[in-house]
Scaffold this active site. Structure first.
Site, PDB file in Angstrom:
ATOM      1  N   ARG A 125     -39.677  18.068  11.383  1.00 41.30           N
ATOM      2  CA  ARG A 125     -40.621  18.436  10.390  1.00 41.30           C
ATOM      3  C   ARG A 125     -40.619  17.042  10.593  1.00 41.30           C
ATOM      4  O   ARG A 125     -40.426  16.239   9.756  1.00 41.30           O
ATOM      5  CB  ARG A 125     -40.276  18.230   9.523  1.00 41.30           C
ATOM      6  N   GLU A 127     -34.755  27.278   5.818  1.00 41.20           N
ATOM      7  CA  GLU A 127     -36.219  27.655   5.763  1.00 41.20           C
ATOM      8  C   GLU A 127     -36.710  27.604   7.267  1.00 41.20           C
ATOM      9  O   GLU A 127     -37.441  28.334   7.804  1.00 41.20           O
ATOM     10  CB  GLU A 127     -36.758  26.670   4.601  1.00 41.20           C
ATOM     11  N   SER A 133     -47.952  28.021   1.109  1.00 40.91           N
ATOM     12  CA  SER A 133     -48.375  27.534  -0.450  1.00 40.91           C
ATOM     13  C   SER A 133     -48.811  26.312  -0.491  1.00 40.91           C
ATOM     14  O   SER A 133     -49.920  25.484  -0.713  1.00 40.91           O
ATOM     15  CB  SER A 133     -46.864  27.746  -2.073  1.00 40.91           C
ATOM     16  N   SER A 142     -46.499  22.684   6.057  1.00 39.40           N
ATOM     17  CA  SER A 142     -45.142  22.167   6.697  1.00 39.40           C
ATOM     18  C   SER A 142     -45.153  21.705   8.516  1.00 39.40           C
ATOM     19  O   SER A 142     -46.429  23.326   9.362  1.00 39.40           O
ATOM     20  CB  SER A 142     -44.092  23.192   7.004  1.00 39.40           C
TER      21      SER A 142
HETATM   22  P1  ADP Z   1     -45.220  31.098   0.584  1.00 42.64           P
HETATM   23  O1  ADP Z   1     -43.274  31.265   1.158  1.00 42.64           O
HETATM   24  O2  ADP Z   1     -45.030  30.029   0.038  1.00 42.64           O
HETATM   25  O3  ADP Z   1     -45.608  32.182  -0.374  1.00 42.64           O
HETATM   26  P2  ADP Z   1     -46.561  31.571   2.175  1.00 42.64           P
HETATM   27  O4  ADP Z   1     -47.033  31.603   3.629  1.00 42.64           O
HETATM   28  O5  ADP Z   1     -46.560  33.607   1.896  1.00 42.64           O
HETATM   29  O6  ADP Z   1     -46.168  31.921   1.135  1.00 42.64           O
HETATM   30  O7  ADP Z   1     -48.946  31.936   2.201  1.00 42.64           O
HETATM   31  C1  ADP Z   1     -49.235  32.420   0.624  1.00 42.64           C
HETATM   32  C2  ADP Z   1     -50.003  31.792   0.861  1.00 42.64           C
HETATM   33  O8  ADP Z   1     -50.695  33.058   1.069  1.00 42.64           O
HETATM   34  C3  ADP Z   1     -51.458  31.826  -0.664  1.00 42.64           C
HETATM   35  O9  ADP Z   1     -50.715  30.306  -1.443  1.00 42.64           O
HETATM   36  C4  ADP Z   1     -51.988  32.353  -0.322  1.00 42.64           C
HETATM   37  O10 ADP Z   1     -53.182  31.371  -0.179  1.00 42.64           O
HETATM   38  C5  ADP Z   1     -52.038  33.121   1.397  1.00 42.64           C
HETATM   39  N1  ADP Z   1     -52.261  34.846   0.328  1.00 42.64           N
HETATM   40  C6  ADP Z   1     -52.102  36.163   1.308  1.00 42.64           C
HETATM   41  N2  ADP Z   1     -52.007  36.552   1.068  1.00 42.64           N
HETATM   42  C7  ADP Z   1     -51.629  36.690  -0.674  1.00 42.64           C
HETATM   43  C8  ADP Z   1     -51.414  37.645  -1.425  1.00 42.64           C
HETATM   44  N3  ADP Z   1     -51.522  38.909  -1.545  1.00 42.64           N
HETATM   45  N4  ADP Z   1     -51.575  37.154  -2.238  1.00 42.64           N
HETATM   46  C9  ADP Z   1     -51.372  35.997  -3.311  1.00 42.64           C
HETATM   47  N5  ADP Z   1     -50.968  34.746  -1.569  1.00 42.64           N
HETATM   48  C10 ADP Z   1     -51.834  34.958  -0.181  1.00 42.64           C
END
Ligand code: ADP
Length: 368
Positions: free
Chosen positions: A201, A135, A186, A189
């Site tokens: 990291r 990742e 979510s 990092s």
């Molecule tokens: P992950 O790989 O952990 O899913 P992301 O970089 O995709 O991480 O970011 C997820 C975060 O982005 C969510 O926790 C929320 O705060 C935000 N976010 C932005 N757009 C959306 C969407 N359309 N639906 C849900 N979360 C979103």
């Protein structure tokens, strides 16, 4: 690996805790021979992906992020950026199946936790093998590639506290090292990056975009990230938080803490500090609660980023991840906080393709 052994279609996937990010490479340099011999299913998939901007009820293509005329694995073409909630993976696989994906012998490069979690479903439903990539390696590789190929990728916010004069300014990031990369998905990092293959990291926190969205849904009854951001834009966290001046009656100069509302709010000192009062609780609005949640999470990340930058002795902090999607409030807060609390020595930088770098990075890794 490498060409011509990697058959089309070329996808990179980052299956995160909240969102799945899919990057699709559309070749634009096909010879007539190649076009003629291309099988119908592949043509259909290409047509479907590039003609539509919505897939099913929850998939979206971010057309404004599309990158034309880029080179991947010796081919020239267009990169398309697609996202959908990871909770919809079942529907995504069904859609892929209905488009004939299972009839192609395909390996898809994937990263993120979901590359493990959904490995069996991919094989079972669409006959796809997942080639898994790390990742964080993918994140950095993708970020450096996109930054090099898009002259307007990197920017900063000028005058972040002045709504009239605040604007985005392109930043020349052609000599990037060293820098801190703070990826807010979510969770969060923090990576210290010294060279393309030289990074560590250094920190992280579980209080990230997932926490913001979860708490905001709980506190306001909202149902989506977009709604949460909209509420926050109309809210005022000073109805929720407690400020230095509320406690000391003015500046607390001994510790360099300003009493004024704007500056101290960036420190997020006493987040939700007024909400122990029943009276205040009954008068607070959903918008104010959303704003306070956003400010709390953002300030916490800002202060972690600042401490890491000082420890690592770097002065440029690049923020990425989908938490910053359609979220100028947090970007401006981070820009201000970095600048203010470092006396102007730290610079907060942002990237247009926010959450897509992991997906781009593993697409590249597979096709190199
Ligand atoms: P992950 O790989 O952990 O899913 P992301 O970089 O995709 O991480 O970011 C997820 C975060 O982005 C969510 O926790 C929320 O705060 C935000 N976010 C932005 N757009 C959306 C969407 N359309 N639906 C849900 N979360 C979103």
């Amino acid at each position: 690996m490498g060409l011509p052994s990697t058959p089309m279609p070329w996808f990179g996937m980052d299956i995160g805790g909240t969102l799945s990010k899919l990057v699709y490479f559309e070749p634009k340099d096909m010879t007539d021979d190649e076009s003629d011999s291309e099988i119908e299913t592949l043509k259909n998939i290409r047509r479907y992906l590039t003609k539509n901007s919505a897939y099913g009820s929850t998939g979206h293509r971010d057309i404004h992020l599309q990158m034309d005329n880029v080179e991947v694995g010796g081919r020239t073409g267009t990169l398309h950026f697609i996202r959908f909630p990871t909770s919809e993976m079942g529907n995504f696989l069904e859609l892929a199946k209905s488009k004939g994906m299972a009839t192609l012998i395909t390996t898809v490069c994937a990263t993120g936790g979901g590359a493990y979690k959904f490995e069996d479903s991919f094989r079972r439903e669409v006959n796809m093998k997942l080639a898994k990539f790390d990742e964080l390696d993918s994140l950095i590789r993708g970020m450096l590639y996109v930054e090099t190929n898009n002259p307007r990728e990197c920017y900063y916010w000028a005058n972040p506290t002045d709504s009239d004069r605040c604007h985005k300014v392109a930043y020349d990031f052609s000599k990037p090292y060293p820098f801190l990369l703070v990826n807010i998905g979510s969770g969060v990092s923090v990576l210290a990056v010294y060279g393309p293959h030289d990074y560590r990291r250094v920190s992280g926190t579980s209080l990230g975009g997932g926490t913001f969205l979860g708490l905001c849904c709980l506190l306001t009854g909202c149902n989506s990230f977009e709604e949460a951001i909209e509420l926050a834009s109309a809210g005022d966290n000073s109805h929720v938080d407690k400020f230095v001046k509320d406690i000391y009656g003015g500046d607390y100069q001994r510790f360099g803490l300003p009493g004024d509302l704007v500056a101290s709010s960036f420190m997020g000192l006493y987040s939700f500090g007024q909400m122990n009062s029943k009276e205040k609780r009954t008068s607070v609005s959903r918008e104010d609660l959303a704003r306070a949640t956003l400010v709390t999470i953002t300030n916490n990340i800002g202060s972690l980023a600042r401490m890491c930058a000082i420890n690592e002795k770097v002065n440029r902090v690049v923020f990425a991840g989908n938490f910053l999607r359609v979220n100028p409030i947090s970007m401006k807060l981070l820009a201000y906080a970095m600048d203010y609390w470092s006396n102007g020595t730290l610079k907060a930088l942002f990237l247009e393709h926010e959450g897509y770098f992991g997906a781009v990075g593993c697409l590249l890794a597979f096709n190199e």
